[in-house]
Motif scaffolding. Structure first.
Motif, mmCIF file in Angstrom:
data_model
loop_
_atom_site.group_PDB
_atom_site.id
_atom_site.type_symbol
_atom_site.label_atom_id
_atom_site.label_comp_id
_atom_site.label_asym_id
_atom_site.label_seq_id
_atom_site.Cartn_x
_atom_site.Cartn_y
_atom_site.Cartn_z
ATOM 1 N N SER A 441 0.824 -1.210 0.000
ATOM 2 C CA SER A 441 0.000 0.000 0.000
ATOM 3 C C SER A 441 0.856 1.257 0.000
ATOM 4 C CB SER A 441 -0.920 -0.023 1.230
ATOM 5 O OG SER A 441 -1.612 1.195 1.358
ATOM 6 N N LYS A 445 1.682 4.201 -3.228
ATOM 7 C CA LYS A 445 1.570 5.659 -3.112
ATOM 8 C C LYS A 445 2.914 6.336 -3.383
ATOM 9 C CE LYS A 445 -2.043 5.261 0.443
ATOM 10 N NZ LYS A 445 -2.351 5.479 1.878
ATOM 11 N N ARG A 448 3.971 5.704 -6.999
ATOM 12 C CA ARG A 448 2.989 6.318 -7.900
ATOM 13 C C ARG A 448 2.597 5.388 -9.052
ATOM 14 N NH1 ARG A 448 7.099 9.241 -6.515
ATOM 15 N NH2 ARG A 448 8.182 8.978 -8.505
ATOM 16 N N ARG A 450 1.161 0.844 -9.761
ATOM 17 C CA ARG A 450 0.922 -0.482 -9.202
ATOM 18 C C ARG A 450 2.243 -1.160 -8.895
ATOM 19 N NH1 ARG A 450 -3.734 -2.564 -13.432
ATOM 20 N NH2 ARG A 450 -5.527 -1.624 -12.381
ATOM 21 N N ASP A 523 -3.724 11.685 -7.124
ATOM 22 C CA ASP A 523 -4.696 11.312 -6.096
ATOM 23 C C ASP A 523 -5.501 10.112 -6.590
ATOM 24 O OD1 ASP A 523 -6.309 12.432 -8.030
ATOM 25 O OD2 ASP A 523 -7.299 13.859 -6.693
ATOM 26 N N ARG A 524 -6.451 9.679 -5.785
ATOM 27 C CA ARG A 524 -7.182 8.456 -6.091
ATOM 28 C C ARG A 524 -7.948 8.572 -7.413
ATOM 29 N NH1 ARG A 524 -10.824 5.812 -1.480
ATOM 30 N NH2 ARG A 524 -8.707 5.525 -0.690
ATOM 31 N N GLU A 525 -8.605 9.701 -7.649
ATOM 32 C CA GLU A 525 -9.388 9.855 -8.881
ATOM 33 C C GLU A 525 -8.500 9.747 -10.116
ATOM 34 O OE1 GLU A 525 -12.134 13.256 -11.125
ATOM 35 O OE2 GLU A 525 -12.101 13.145 -8.930
ATOM 36 N N LEU A 527 -5.582 8.257 -10.320
ATOM 37 C CA LEU A 527 -5.054 6.896 -10.423
ATOM 38 C C LEU A 527 -6.088 5.938 -11.005
ATOM 39 C CD1 LEU A 527 -3.020 6.505 -7.120
ATOM 40 C CD2 LEU A 527 -2.131 6.484 -9.450
ATOM 41 N N GLU A 528 -7.341 6.099 -10.610
ATOM 42 C CA GLU A 528 -8.386 5.209 -11.152
ATOM 43 C C GLU A 528 -8.505 5.376 -12.656
ATOM 44 O OE1 GLU A 528 -11.898 6.113 -8.972
ATOM 45 O OE2 GLU A 528 -11.285 4.973 -7.182
#
Length: 858
Positions: A441, A445, A448, A450, A523-525, A527-528
């Motif tokens: 995890s 982060k 930056r 997978r 950020d998460r958005e 990255l998705e």
């Protein structure tokens, strides 16, 4: 070496070998065609004997794989196309000769770039700047504290000082000193996040202003609360609270006057005066100390808001030491009190905590750190032996109702940041699997992207080694987490290296975009979208929408501040020894004047940034940066410019006075940065305008040339000359003319402004030569600043110096993280054409850069 590891270097060497072979194959063409042209038109000035500008053009075929050689030939190309070479007194090249020579340079530069950068025309690995890396640590570990800004980057070595606003991957090297300091900082940050020791003894204090009993001791009022929440074994402890000379409001709250002026004492080093001094029974200073301060303010007419300043403070055995940890304006009135939270992370703030151990107390000081924004004459003084007359000025006061103090052991345990960092391991019984989940995890982060399971094997093995050594299961994570945060994947922005220009992967594009606009990872958005197998992020509409979202986010302040400050060299305003002569205007006090000047310099350096942000927010024309009817200022700058508004420390748009309507060009901070504290700064200003506004290098000056004011002091005849005459004499040598013929005529445009950015008003009995006329390097003339700005706007698409193109080049360099080459000229031409069609709107320019092939491909 495995097959997969050996293929890449073999291909790289093959590319370079093929390029060198092609150069050798074409060297006869260089000998027959290019070398004779150089010998005919260039070698006389750029031969073996004293070559001008240190550029030699008499050698064999140049190796343009070398970056320095390539840069030298790009300068030759620029001077050829601008008509600066050969000089006006020498025979010109024919059109055919010029085309032959420039075409050869362009082709060889492009081939050199491709060979040097693996066919991609880009830097595939760029070390994060020290600011970017510090921000990465804060984001990954959740090290954000209420009202306490951390300056973790100051614990890392300085990055190379590059004159252009570009986070250039070619300059951001990595050496042994970097590794040592980066590991130390990451280790410290991880230790501050993980709570691996026993829970500290919890405590909570609530200190009411109206509950204090004053008594006079050493000109201060000392009070003690009789009741505190029980600590251990139901014992009650007292926390002595010292309050300096302060009034009380009718409801019993405490008023703190500005610390610079208490009992007519000018300064803020007198012990405990004008402050709350909270001295808590000693505890080990680890974890986070939380203050909740209920406060408001009293605002006299025409003054700003008081500044609530929190410091760690100690005064024991004459070892007085203070460390500011928080400072912010209190803008709510006293009849509308509100809570202000301050979180003090002991482990991340440098302070001699041994002093606390000696005194057996942990002390926090709360003060009103307001500095006057208006000039103040000398303080009133009465007759000797009699009380001083009343203070004639009303100053903003800080009103404190109560303070709550909470120790790191209070509340939930382990602390929130610890729990959030290890949340990925919740519910996993197997220790190895738990550690792997946590490390995966954090690595995702920090890196930056997978993370594959086999990449984590060494870090999990390090965890198991620490467990065998006796660490508990959370303490054993410290070393592997530090290793994850200092791996090359965290320290570098990494992109695939390809011999062909190919689209970036979704995650590469997301990283490039987030580093550009936020200076940190996605950020998460984002990255998705990046991880969507359909390539969603590369859709132009979706990508443009992400740029809009990111620019609207407060994190974009990182981009605007870094870009504008570096473009305009605004750090000079705060770091150069520029004297603003405020002592006589500030109670005749050097100490208070220095503090007042420090804040003025900070505001002057921020004004161009806030103005850029204002235009960006409203998507206005970038040409308003050099011509606008608005300023964006706060109360201190408004006073500096002689404007009646605004009130308060916040920056806001106001109507610009007539002498401040040229945007950046009439902002005092820009003029101060250009002048560097020199009264006779014409040449410095010319260099600044040429480099920063016209986007052209001014060259390197000789090291033995004295400034104008030094020459004038040594020569009485020079002192009698006007500035123009001094400059002409200074630059009369032929060796100086090559650069000064471009520099000097530009510097005169600011003749009617002093070195502090203030308009010069001639006195009737002392006439001044305020002739602001000059010429551009291409020969176009201007009579004043208005005409100068008008020429910068460009009436024709063929005009040589256009501010819009210069700014687009600077933004593109910053976005790509590298210098631009001739290879990028088509990109700049497309961006400029699009901006012209769209009215030069600043936000749209940034979107166009992000949507360009150069930004999306590698």
């Amino acid at each position: 070496m495995t097959k997969s590891n050996s293929v890449v270097p073999m291909l790289s060497w093959l590319c370079i070998s093929l390029w060198l072979a092609s150069v050798q194959a074409e060297s006869p063409a260089f000998d027959r065609t290019i070398q004779p042209l150089l010998a005919k038109h260039c070698v006389e000035c750029h031969g073996a004997e004293k070559p001008k500008a240190d550029i030699r053009l008499d050698g064999p075929v140049p190796n343009l794989v070398d970056a320095k050689t390539r840069e030298r030939w790009e300068k030759v190309y620029a001077m050829l196309v601008r008509g600066e070479m050969p000089p006006s007194e020498k025979p010109k090249l024919t059109t055919d000769e010029l085309e032959t020579l420039t075409k050869w340079i362009r082709q060889e530069v492009e081939r050199g770039v491709l060979a040097d950068r693996g066919g991609a025309g880009r830097t595939t690995m760029r070390r994060l700047t020290r600011v970017e890396y510090a921000r990465l640590l804060q984001d990954v570990l959740g090290l954000h504290f209420a009202n306490v800004p951390l300056q973790l980057h100051e614990k890392l070595p300085n990055d190379p000082q590059n004159p252009t606003p570009v986070n250039d991957g070619d300059l951001l090297t990595f050496q042994s000193l970097h590794l040592k300091t980066y590991v130390e900082l990451a280790e410290r940050a991880v230790t501050a996040t993980l709570a691996t020791e026993e829970r500290p003894r919890p405590f909570e204090y609530r200190i009411e202003a109206r509950g204090l009993t004053p008594s006079t001791i050493y000109a201060t009022h000392r009070g003690f609360l009789s009741k505190f929440p029980p600590l251990d074994n139901n014992k009650t402890r007292l926390a002595p609270v010292t309050i300096g000379s302060a009034d009380c409001t009718p409801d019993g709250a405490v008023r703190l006057p500005p610390i610079f002026r208490v009992d007519n004492y000018l300064g803020r080093d007198k012990i405990n005066v004008g402050s709350w001094y909270i001295s808590l029974p000693y505890f080990e200073p680890h974890g986070v100390l939380h203050l909740r301060i209920r406060a408001g303010a009293v605002f006299p007419s025409g003054e700003g808001a008081p500044i609530l300043r929190v410091s760690l403070y100690n005064n024991v055995d004459n070892e007085r030491f203070g460390k500011q940890v928080a400072s912010f304006p209190v803008t709510n009135p006293a009849d509308s009190l509100r809570d202000f939270d301050v979180e003090i992370p002991f482990d991340l703030i440098d302070f001699p905590y041994v002093l606390f151990q000696r005194s057996k107390h942990v002390s926090v000081r709360i003060t009103n750190d307001y500095m006057p924004i208006a000039d103040r004459g000398p303080p009133p003084s009465g007759e000797k032996g009699k009380p001083a007359p009343p203070w004639p000025w009303d100053e903003p006061q800080l009103v404190i109702d109560h303070v709550e103090v909470t120790g790191s052991g209070a509340g939930d345990w382990p602390p929130r940041r610890h729990r959030e960092l290890l949340a990925a391991g919740d519910g996993i019984e197997n220790e190895r699997d738990r550690a792997g989940a946590i490390l995966a995890s954090v690595a995702a982060k920090a890196w930056r992207r997978r993370v594959e399971k086999d990449e984590l094997a060494p870090f999990v093995a390090l965890y198991e080694k620490r467990r065998i050594a006796g660490d508990n299961r959370d303490a054993a994570l410290q070393q592997p987490l530090t290793a994850v945060l200092t791996s090359p994947f965290a320290l570098y922005a990494v992109e695939r290296k390809s011999e062909q220009i190919t689209p970036l992967s979704g995650i590469e594009l997301a990283n490039r975009l987030s580093l550009f606009l936020w200076g940190t990872g996605p950020d998460r958005e984002l990255l998705e979208l990046a991880n969507d197998s359909r390539g969603t992020l590369r859709d132009k509409q979706i990508l443009a929408a992400q740029v809009e979202r990111m620019l609207n986010d407060p994190r974009s302040h990182v981009f605007t501040e870094d870009f504008v400050r570096r473009l305009l060299s605004l750090d000079r305003v705060e770091t150069d020894p520029i004297e603003f002569n405020l002592v006589q205007k500030t109670f005749h006090s050097h100490q208070v004047a220095a503090l007042r000047e420090e804040r003025l310099k900070n505001d002057l350096a921020l004004e161009p940034v806030r103005f850029f942000e204002h235009l960006l927010k409203e998507n206005r024309s970038l040409y308003e940066l050099i011509g606008s009817e608005q300023l964006v200022v706060n109360d201190r700058l408004a006073r500096y410019y002689g404007i009646d508004e605004p009130a308060g420390a916040d920056f806001r748009p106001v109507a610009a006075p007539p002498d401040r309507c040229a945007g950046w060009l009439t902002m005092a901070g820009v003029l101060a940065a250009a002048s560097r504290g020199n009264k006779e700064s014409t040449i410095l200003r010319g260099v600044y305008l040429l480099d920063r506004i016209l986007g052209e290098s001014s060259g390197t000056p000789p090291g033995n040339v004295e400034p104008l004011e030094v020459q004038a002091k040594a020569d009485a005849k020079r002192r009698q000359l006007t500035i123009r005459e001094q400059v002409k004499l200074h630059t009369s040598l032929n060796t100086c003319q090559l650069c000064h013929r471009k520099i000097d005529p530009l510097g005169f445009v600011w003749t009617d402004f002093d070195y502090l950015g203030q308009k010069i008003v001639p006195k009737p009995d002392k006439p001044l030569d305020l002739n602001c006329s000059g010429t551009f390097p291409d020969g176009r003339s201007f009579a004043n600043l208005d005409e100068f700005a008008s020429l910068l706007r460009g009436k024709s698409t063929t005009d040589r110096y256009q501010f819009g193109e210069v700014l687009i080049r600077s933004l593109t360099r910053y976005a790509l993280g590298r210098q631009l080459t001739l290879h990028d000229d088509p990109l700049i031409a497309d961006l400029v054409a699009a901006a012209r069609r769209d009215g030069w709107r600043l936000r749209n320019v940034i979107i166009s850069i992000v949507l360009s092939k150069s930004f999306n491909q590698g």
